[in-house]
Design an enzyme around this catalytic site. Structure first.
Site, short mmCIF file in Angstrom:
data_model
loop_
_atom_site.label_atom_id
_atom_site.label_comp_id
_atom_site.label_asym_id
_atom_site.label_seq_id
_atom_site.Cartn_x
_atom_site.Cartn_y
_atom_site.Cartn_z
N ARG A 139 62.75 57.26 29.07
CA ARG A 139 62.51 57.60 30.14
C ARG A 139 61.17 58.26 30.86
NH1 ARG A 139 67.69 58.96 30.01
NH2 ARG A 139 69.26 57.44 30.95
N LYS A 176 48.72 52.17 37.08
CA LYS A 176 49.49 50.83 37.57
C LYS A 176 49.48 50.41 35.94
CE LYS A 176 48.45 48.79 41.96
NZ LYS A 176 47.85 47.86 42.64
N GLU A 223 34.49 43.26 38.38
CA GLU A 223 35.15 44.43 38.95
C GLU A 223 34.20 45.36 39.52
OE1 GLU A 223 38.43 43.93 39.67
OE2 GLU A 223 39.40 43.13 37.85
N LYS A 239 36.76 53.91 41.71
CA LYS A 239 38.18 53.47 41.44
C LYS A 239 38.91 54.94 41.89
CE LYS A 239 41.97 51.39 39.81
NZ LYS A 239 42.47 50.55 38.73
N GLU A 270 49.37 52.60 46.92
CA GLU A 270 49.02 51.45 47.52
C GLU A 270 49.91 51.06 48.70
OE1 GLU A 270 47.85 48.21 45.19
OE2 GLU A 270 48.06 46.58 46.69
N ARG A 279 44.17 51.78 49.00
CA ARG A 279 44.11 51.15 47.49
C ARG A 279 44.03 49.56 47.44
NH1 ARG A 279 46.87 53.28 41.90
NH2 ARG A 279 45.94 51.68 40.55
N ASN A 285 42.03 44.86 45.95
CA ASN A 285 42.50 43.60 45.63
C ASN A 285 41.46 42.53 46.23
OD1 ASN A 285 44.87 44.56 44.55
ND2 ASN A 285 45.76 44.49 46.41
N HIS A 314 41.02 39.25 44.82
CA HIS A 314 42.27 39.01 43.79
C HIS A 314 43.20 38.10 44.31
CE1 HIS A 314 40.31 42.12 41.44
NE2 HIS A 314 41.26 42.03 40.71
N HIS A 357 43.89 35.98 41.62
CA HIS A 357 45.13 35.75 40.68
C HIS A 357 45.76 34.37 40.77
CE1 HIS A 357 46.37 40.20 40.76
NE2 HIS A 357 45.70 40.02 39.90
N HIS A 384 40.22 37.13 33.54
CA HIS A 384 40.50 37.75 34.73
C HIS A 384 39.37 37.97 35.58
CE1 HIS A 384 42.59 40.56 37.46
NE2 HIS A 384 41.73 41.38 37.28
N1 LIG Z 1 46.25 48.31 35.73
C1 LIG Z 1 45.26 48.04 36.26
O1 LIG Z 1 45.09 48.81 37.38
C2 LIG Z 1 44.61 46.71 36.06
C3 LIG Z 1 43.27 46.74 36.87
C4 LIG Z 1 42.67 45.45 36.53
C5 LIG Z 1 43.11 44.68 35.56
N2 LIG Z 1 44.41 44.88 34.81
C6 LIG Z 1 44.56 43.84 33.79
O2 LIG Z 1 43.94 44.11 32.81
C7 LIG Z 1 43.83 42.74 31.89
C8 LIG Z 1 42.58 42.27 31.67
O3 LIG Z 1 42.01 43.48 30.83
P1 LIG Z 1 40.82 42.82 29.73
O4 LIG Z 1 39.74 41.88 30.21
O5 LIG Z 1 40.19 44.06 29.23
O6 LIG Z 1 41.69 41.92 28.72
P2 LIG Z 1 41.97 42.03 27.10
O7 LIG Z 1 42.73 43.34 27.15
O8 LIG Z 1 42.86 41.16 26.83
O9 LIG Z 1 40.71 42.16 26.60
C9 LIG Z 1 39.81 41.04 26.67
C10 LIG Z 1 39.48 40.66 24.94
O10 LIG Z 1 38.61 41.62 24.53
C11 LIG Z 1 39.08 42.06 23.24
N3 LIG Z 1 38.43 43.20 23.08
C12 LIG Z 1 38.71 44.26 23.94
N4 LIG Z 1 37.87 45.41 23.66
C13 LIG Z 1 36.98 44.95 22.59
C14 LIG Z 1 36.04 45.62 21.72
N5 LIG Z 1 35.54 46.94 22.00
N6 LIG Z 1 35.55 44.94 20.67
C15 LIG Z 1 36.15 43.57 20.41
N7 LIG Z 1 36.85 43.11 21.12
C16 LIG Z 1 37.50 43.55 22.16
C17 LIG Z 1 40.58 42.08 23.30
O11 LIG Z 1 41.13 41.75 22.09
C18 LIG Z 1 40.58 40.82 23.94
O12 LIG Z 1 40.63 39.87 23.37
C19 LIG Z 1 44.64 41.62 32.75
O13 LIG Z 1 45.89 41.67 32.14
C20 LIG Z 1 44.80 42.51 34.16
O14 LIG Z 1 45.87 42.25 34.95
C21 LIG Z 1 45.06 45.93 35.04
ZN LIG Z 2 41.05 42.86 38.81
#
Ligand SMILES: NC(=O)c1ccc[n+]([C@@H]2O[C@H](COP(=O)([O-])OP(=O)(O)OC[C@H]3O[C@@H](n4cnc5c(N)ncnc54)[C@H](O)[C@@H]3O)[C@@H](O)[C@H]2O)c1
Ligand SMILES: [Zn+2]
Length: 372
Positions: free
Chosen positions: A123, A145, A187, A229, A239, A243, A247, A250, A254, A274
């Site tokens: 929990r 999030k 971003e 941010k 949000e 907030r 988006n 997005h 998306h 993304h």
């Molecule tokens: N929670 C939130 O507020 C929020 C905001 C924006 C995006 N997101 C989410 O984030 C995700 C995208 O994040 P992302 O682009 O980091 O994707 P990801 O986590 O898949 O990372 C991208 C790639 O880079 C690799 N990688 C990461 N760091 C590395 C490093 N230092 N060295 C070598 N390889 C590395 C990962 O293994 C992966 O293959 C999406 O799912 C999106 O929905 C969430």
């Molecule tokens: Zn984003």
């Protein structure tokens, strides 16, 4: 080392940005979350590079540390993966207890899933973010999030759960593939467009050095972006209002991601991350804004030039043949409410929300994206 506060009353925390931080994660974690055991959730790319350093530091900090690895990539951001992570956490040499700490080590996928595990394990337990992709550094690691995707759409299952701390080691970016660095830049450009024209100017000036991985400039970039941010999240954690400005790009982004972004195909370059989808979504939103006299044509060409300078797409052939609007409607139906668009409010650096964007405006913008 730089620090940026996230002001959320009792849930406030600090973002620490610096070089060579991985060896200090244990000490930094114990300062914000006392506990006997720590579970490092990471993916198959990041784990082999950095999990040993983080686990060693947590052990030295007094935690029984376990590393739990999942297969890298957005297609694995699912409940099935979460279930597998729980199986392995409960089977760890030191089983979890209420005082345990979950450590997210990796990009946004690791962060979103580790955060969801932390929100629901017994929990809710403490968690810290150790982001390693630029996207996670500037965006997903801050704000609480967490969650996973469902076949129906992205991020449909999840929880708000703030981390106790965000520890950003900029040296980790040295191993990040260039295509992922570009994805994170989307971003950053977004933050500039919604809040800070001087950030847009600064990225324009330094695009080459940033894409070359210059560590000090990347540190400054991250600090400027998390400050934006953090301010937005502090003003509207759940949000209810502003907030939603985050988006920007997005809504269409998306939908593009749902059809074009998920499958890492045979051609790696062709797989839209993304940030690539968000870049296209921002171009489309700017197009809609120009049609409404909310943005000058010169501002949209300026942003398109900047996106190209940081290796992001501004057009995508074939998009007009895909039912992007249908996907947006489905998403709207699932989430409830109208399709809400964030659009520039007269100039770069400020935005407003519009619930009256017509199908024709959306289709024209997608047509524009499909052109050359
Ligand atoms: N929670 C939130 O507020 C929020 C905001 C924006 C995006 N997101 C989410 O984030 C995700 C995208 O994040 P992302 O682009 O980091 O994707 P990801 O986590 O898949 O990372 C991208 C790639 O880079 C690799 N990688 C990461 N760091 C590395 C490093 N230092 N060295 C070598 N390889 C590395 C990962 O293994 C992966 O293959 C999406 O799912 C999106 O929905 C969430
Ligand atoms: Zn984003």
């Amino acid at each position: 080392m730089r620090t940026v506060p996230v002001e959320l009353g009792a849930r406030s925390y600090q973002i620490t940005i610096g070089r060579d931080l991985l060896g200090r994660i244990g000490a930094m974690t114990s300062a914000v979350a006392e506990g006997a055991s720590a579970y490092i959730i990471t993916d198959t790319n990041v784990g082999p590079l950095y999990a040993d350093a983080v686990a060693g530091s947590l052990s030295a900090g007094g935690y029984a540390a376990s590393v739990v690895t999942f297969p890298a990539g957005e297609p694995n951001k699912t409940l099935a993966t979460i279930s597998d992570l729980f199986d392995r956490i409960f089977a760890a040499p030191r089983p979890p207890e209420r005082g345990s700490v979950v450590v997210a080590l990796g990009g946004g996928v690791a962060g979103d899933m580790a955060g969801f595990v932390a929100a629901t394990l017994l929990r809710g337990v403490a968690f810290v973010q150790v982001p390693t992709s630029l996207l996670a550094d500037v965006d997903s690691s801050v704000g609480g999030k967490t969650g996973v995707d469902h076949a129906t759409g992205k991020n449909l299952i999840g929880a708000f759960h703030q981390p106790r701390g965000v520890f950003i080691d900029t040296d980790a970016l040295a191993t990040l593939p260039p295509v992922e660095l570009a994805s994170g830049m989307a971003e950053c450009v977004k933050h500039g467009i919604i809040r800070d024209l001087s950030l847009v100017e600064w990225i324009e000036q330094h695009a080459g050095e940033l894409m070359g991985g210059e560590p000090d400039l990347l540190g400054e970039l991250i600090a400027r972006n998390v400050a934006i941010k953090a301010a937005v999240v502090a003003a509207d954690e759940r949000e209810a209002g502003e907030r939603a400005h985050l988006n920007f790009g997005h809504t269409i982004g998306h939908a593009i991601e749902a059809v074009a972004g998920f499958e890492p195909g045979a051609d790696e370059q062709d797989y839209l991350r993304h940030g690539h989808c968000v870049a296209l979504g921002m171009v489309a939103a700017n197009r809609i804004a120009v049609g409404r006299d909310l943005l000058a044509e010169t501002d949209t060409t300026r942003i398109e030039s900047l996106l190209k300078a940081v290796n992001l797409p501004t057009r995508r052939e074939g998009l007009a043949d895909i039912d992007v609007l249908g996907i947006m409607r489905r998403d709207k139906k699932v989430r409830g409410g109208a399709i809400r668009f964030v659009l520039p409010a007269g100039a770069l650096g400020r935005v407003d929300i519009h619930a009256d964007v017509t199908d024709k405006e959306i289709l024209d913008a997608i047509e524009y994206l499909s052109g050359s």
